[in-house]
Scaffold this motif. Structure first.
Motif, PDB file in Angstrom:
ATOM      1  N   GLN A 116      -8.784  -0.350   1.409  1.00 26.61           N
ATOM      2  CA  GLN A 116      -9.823   0.048   0.497  1.00 26.61           C
ATOM      3  C   GLN A 116     -10.848  -1.155   0.275  1.00 26.61           C
ATOM      4  N   GLY A 122      -0.836  11.620   9.199  1.00 28.24           N
ATOM      5  CA  GLY A 122      -0.552  11.835   7.616  1.00 28.24           C
ATOM      6  C   GLY A 122      -1.778  11.615   7.028  1.00 28.24           C
ATOM      7  N   THR A 130      -3.531   6.849  -2.781  1.00 32.73           N
ATOM      8  CA  THR A 130      -2.680   6.128  -3.722  1.00 32.73           C
ATOM      9  C   THR A 130      -2.448   6.843  -5.115  1.00 32.73           C
ATOM     10  N   ASP A 167     -12.555  13.520  -0.885  1.00 32.59           N
ATOM     11  CA  ASP A 167     -12.520  13.934   0.790  1.00 32.59           C
ATOM     12  C   ASP A 167     -12.909  15.154   0.728  1.00 32.59           C
ATOM     13  N   THR A 209       1.582  11.186  -0.472  1.00 29.90           N
ATOM     14  CA  THR A 209       1.171  11.901   0.784  1.00 29.90           C
ATOM     15  C   THR A 209       0.602  13.388   0.223  1.00 29.90           C
ATOM     16  N   LYS A 222     -13.489   2.518   3.750  1.00 29.12           N
ATOM     17  CA  LYS A 222     -12.006   2.175   4.226  1.00 29.12           C
ATOM     18  C   LYS A 222     -12.364   1.119   5.550  1.00 29.12           C
ATOM     19  N   HIS A 261       0.879  -1.274   0.149  1.00 29.29           N
ATOM     20  CA  HIS A 261       0.120   0.136  -0.049  1.00 29.29           C
ATOM     21  C   HIS A 261       0.847   1.103  -0.043  1.00 29.29           C
ATOM     22  N   LYS A 274     -16.604  10.461  -2.085  1.00 26.00           N
ATOM     23  CA  LYS A 274     -16.503   9.221  -2.726  1.00 26.00           C
ATOM     24  C   LYS A 274     -16.980   7.940  -2.496  1.00 26.00           C
TER      25      LYS A 274
HETATM   26  O1  4UV Z   1      -5.684   5.161  -1.483  1.00 21.02           O
HETATM   27  P1  4UV Z   1      -5.631   5.098  -0.115  1.00 21.02           P
HETATM   28  O2  4UV Z   1      -5.863   3.591   0.220  1.00 21.02           O
HETATM   29  O3  4UV Z   1      -4.469   5.686   0.408  1.00 21.02           O
HETATM   30  C1  4UV Z   1      -4.051   6.117   1.760  1.00 21.02           C
HETATM   31  C2  4UV Z   1      -2.942   6.709   1.702  1.00 21.02           C
HETATM   32  C3  4UV Z   1      -2.552   6.854   3.156  1.00 21.02           C
HETATM   33  C4  4UV Z   1      -1.266   7.808   3.207  1.00 21.02           C
HETATM   34  C5  4UV Z   1      -0.173   7.885   2.477  1.00 21.02           C
HETATM   35  C6  4UV Z   1       0.886   8.541   2.343  1.00 21.02           C
HETATM   36  C7  4UV Z   1       0.937   9.103   3.796  1.00 21.02           C
HETATM   37  O4  4UV Z   1       2.261   9.780   4.006  1.00 21.02           O
HETATM   38  C8  4UV Z   1       0.101   8.993   4.772  1.00 21.02           C
HETATM   39  O5  4UV Z   1       0.474   9.391   6.001  1.00 21.02           O
HETATM   40  C9  4UV Z   1      -0.851   8.141   4.641  1.00 21.02           C
HETATM   41  O6  4UV Z   1      -4.774   5.604   2.849  1.00 21.02           O
HETATM   42  O7  4UV Z   1      -6.887   5.795   0.508  1.00 21.02           O
HETATM   43  C10 4UV Z   1      -7.026   7.192   0.131  1.00 21.02           C
HETATM   44  C11 4UV Z   1      -8.002   7.699   1.332  1.00 21.02           C
HETATM   45  O8  4UV Z   1      -8.203   7.170   2.524  1.00 21.02           O
HETATM   46  C12 4UV Z   1      -8.731   8.283   3.517  1.00 21.02           C
HETATM   47  C13 4UV Z   1      -9.118   9.386   2.804  1.00 21.02           C
HETATM   48  O9  4UV Z   1     -10.524   9.119   2.221  1.00 21.02           O
HETATM   49  C14 4UV Z   1      -8.242   9.206   1.350  1.00 21.02           C
HETATM   50  O10 4UV Z   1      -8.697   9.684   0.068  1.00 21.02           O
HETATM   51  N1  4UV Z   1      -7.684   8.655   4.451  1.00 21.02           N
HETATM   52  C15 4UV Z   1      -6.120   8.595   4.190  1.00 21.02           C
HETATM   53  N2  4UV Z   1      -5.470   9.248   5.227  1.00 21.02           N
HETATM   54  C16 4UV Z   1      -6.378   9.783   6.099  1.00 21.02           C
HETATM   55  C17 4UV Z   1      -7.790   9.337   5.519  1.00 21.02           C
HETATM   56  C18 4UV Z   1      -6.620  10.518   7.291  1.00 21.02           C
HETATM   57  N3  4UV Z   1      -5.489  10.851   7.810  1.00 21.02           N
HETATM   58  N4  4UV Z   1      -7.711  10.946   7.741  1.00 21.02           N
HETATM   59  C19 4UV Z   1      -8.928  10.681   7.108  1.00 21.02           C
HETATM   60  N5  4UV Z   1      -8.938   9.746   6.041  1.00 21.02           N
END
Ligand code: 4UV
Length: 535
Positions: free
Chosen positions: A457, A344, A348, A431, A352, A452, A249, A448
């Motif tokens: 995902q 953070g 994807t 978001d 970040t 989660k 991931h 969207k």
């Molecule tokens: O595509 P994805 O599965 O990607 C992630 C990525 C998390 C990361 C990546 C790099 C970092 O440095 C880091 O700290 C965290 O999860 O899902 C993306 C979606 O997950 C939710 C949000 O809806 C994104 O569009 N999400 C991710 N981080 C957070 C979050 C958060 N801190 N708080 C709330 N929702």
């Protein structure tokens, strides 16, 4: 100025100044830049600690292995632009394989090793993977792909035992790669726009898609966090960074593995999260950085055993991938007396997006519940979901981000790409959130479809398509339900065809043969306007 010209976009930026980012370099040159030429890195220091065995790989070992494996997979026919699937749990071999594929100019498509056979086949076919690097215990799931001519490289379940054997199951032994002659391979030419990683994500809508992340994109994303005189995420060569978050991931791949290597830190790789084992490792290796997702935060808070371990070495705890409640954040701080806690936020498709400035070398004061401030060398805006007009501070709307860190696009899906990154280069995250007076971002909702589950995902469209494919199911709808432990769980509303005696168990066993997703189930029926309602 943003206050005086409301017709212009309100653009938010980091409090840290932009820096020079050498994103013309191939990823592996950039990551190991300190260990080449007149770099200041010491190659004899620890790069990887294998949490499962205690084995240590220095920066010199990792680079040598990377080049050997690259030569080995090249010899097996993999070339620039070819796709290699990594189907591995967290392990040093995952890291080495990823680096080797990148070094060669090929593309890693990373997959969850817990995927079912059909899920793996779907991704392998969609990405046109020519090779799969995996473990003995997972090979059974790959029989059909092997018969279709996909090369399978296999690691022994106990790791690398040093015996070269092209085993009789038709798989190439991973050891054959690590023993290849690196001088056979001329250093390949790589363009910054070449794809290097292709994880799968459903993005804002529909089915999972291949996310084409380029060398330039990943280098930018890493640099935005750990480069500069005052890095936003201050990893140093003295850090021991724990990695149980899944390396397939983007969070672990970008923000942990590659960012750790760029800074010369040690990465302690753990195959899976087990609370007591993790605490034992923190104590044994004096771990300084503990990256988590919200369910892990909850596990720490609930465990009385945290008292039994010395967790005082931890100086940074960072959470990401899902919403973390302020109360949980406040509670976990008490368990790690010397740690700065922060979040953070990423995706994807964009790497970040935001990081807490509490982790900067010269840190800023931050608030509980914020998911960070937009990373440097990037722009953020918040747009009204109806009108698309950009909103000022403290107003919630869809978060959009722009910069060189973004994906190149979705594989073979220009429409989905255009829906996600607009003509001005803004990536629409799906978001809902706002930026406050101190530049901190708060996520309050999700526009969207994505669900989660523990930070993983789940694409509702995937589960709906599968449910509807059952002969006794007329229609189905999948939505997210809030859950204390998992953050969200998928809930399926299922309308049976007339006269069908289909039970909840029937539906679950049908689904679980195809996907690893666990979900809750409700009977539903069609209303007159064609919608589904609970029956
Ligand atoms: O595509 P994805 O599965 O990607 C992630 C990525 C998390 C990361 C990546 C790099 C970092 O440095 C880091 O700290 C965290 O999860 O899902 C993306 C979606 O997950 C939710 C949000 O809806 C994104 O569009 N999400 C991710 N981080 C957070 C979050 C958060 N801190 N708080 C709330 N929702």
């Amino acid at each position: 100025d943003e206050e005086e010209e409301p017709s212009h976009d309100f653009i938010f930026r980091s409090k840290l100044p932009d820096i020079f980012i050498p994103n013309h370099l191939p990823l592996t040159d950039y990551v190991f830049q300190r260990f080449s030429g007149d770099g200041d890195g010491d190659s004899s220091t620890t790069c990887i600690i294998d949490g499962a065995t205690g084995r240590i790989l220095t920066y010199a070992d990792v680079q040598t292995n990377m080049r050997r494996i690259a030569a080995g997979i090249h010899r097996l026919g993999i070339r620039h632009g070819d796709v290699v699937m990594l189907l591995l749990p967290n392990s040093p071999e995952f890291a080495l394989s990823f680096l080797a594929v990148a070094y060669l100019g090929a593309v890693s498509t990373t997959a969850n090793p817990f995927y079912t056979q059909p899920e793996i086949a779907k991704q392998a076919k969609a990405s046109a993977a020519k090779m799969i690097i995996t473990k003995k215990c997972l090979v059974d799931k790959l029989t059909n792909l092997k018969n279709d001519g996909v090369l399978i490289v296999c690691l022994d379940d106990d790791g690398d035992n040093g015996v070269v054997s092209s085993s009789d199951d038709g798989c190439v032994s991973f050891t054959e790669l690590t023993q290849a002659d690196e001088t056979e391979l001329l250093k390949p030419k790589i363009s910054p726009e070449d794809t290097v990683a292709m994880p799968y994500s459903s993005g804002t809508t529909g089915l999972p898609k291949g996310v084409m992340i380029t060398h330039k994109g990943l280098v930018t994303s890493i640099a935005q966090k750990v480069d500069g005189e005052n890095p936003n995420l201050n990893f140093t060569a003295n850090d021991v960074i724990l990695c149980f978050l899944p390396m397939f991931h983007i969070y672990a791949l970008d923000a942990l593995m590659l960012s750790a290597m760029r800074t010369g830190a040690a990465l302690l790789i753990v195959p899976r999260f087990e609370l007591n084992l993790v605490m034992e490792l923190i104590q044994r290796y004096k771990v300084t950085v503990v990256p988590v997702a919200p369910p892990v935060v909850l596990a720490f808070i609930k465990s009385p055993e945290t008292e039994r371990y010395d967790l005082s070495s931890v100086r940074i705890m960072l959470s990401g991938a899902a919403t973390l409640k302020k109360e949980l954040e406040d509670a976990v701080r008490l368990k790690f007396p010397n740690a700065i806690f922060g979040q953070g936020y990423g995706m994807t498709e964009s790497g970040t997006v935001a990081k807490s400035l509490a982790f900067a070398k010269n840190p800023f004061k931050t608030k509980s519940g914020a998911c960070g401030t937009v990373i440097r060398n990037a722009e953020m805006k918040v747009v009204d979901t109806e009108t698309g007009i950009s909103l000022p501070r403290n107003k919630s709307g869809e978060i959009c981000v722009r910069g060189h860190q973004l994906m190149k696009g979705y594989l073979n899906d220009p429409e989905a790409t255009a829906r996600t990154i607009d003509k001005d280069g803004w990536l629409h995250t799906g978001d809902i959130g706002f930026v406050d007076d101190d530049d901190e971002i708060f996520i309050v909702d999700r526009l969207k479809e994505l669900i989660k589950f523990k930070g993983y995902q789940v694409a509702p469209a995937e589960l709906e398509a599968l449910l509807i494919s059952h002969p006794s199911i007329d229609d189905a709808a999948v939505v997210a339900m809030k859950d204390e432990v998992a953050d969200e769980v998928p809930v399926a509303f299922v309308a049976r065809s007339q006269g069908s005696q289909l039970t909840e168990d029937d539906v679950k066993s049908y689904v679980n043969k195809q996907v690893r997703i666990r979900f809750r189930f409700f009977n539903a029926k069609h209303t007159q306007d064609g919608k589904l309602s609970m029956s």
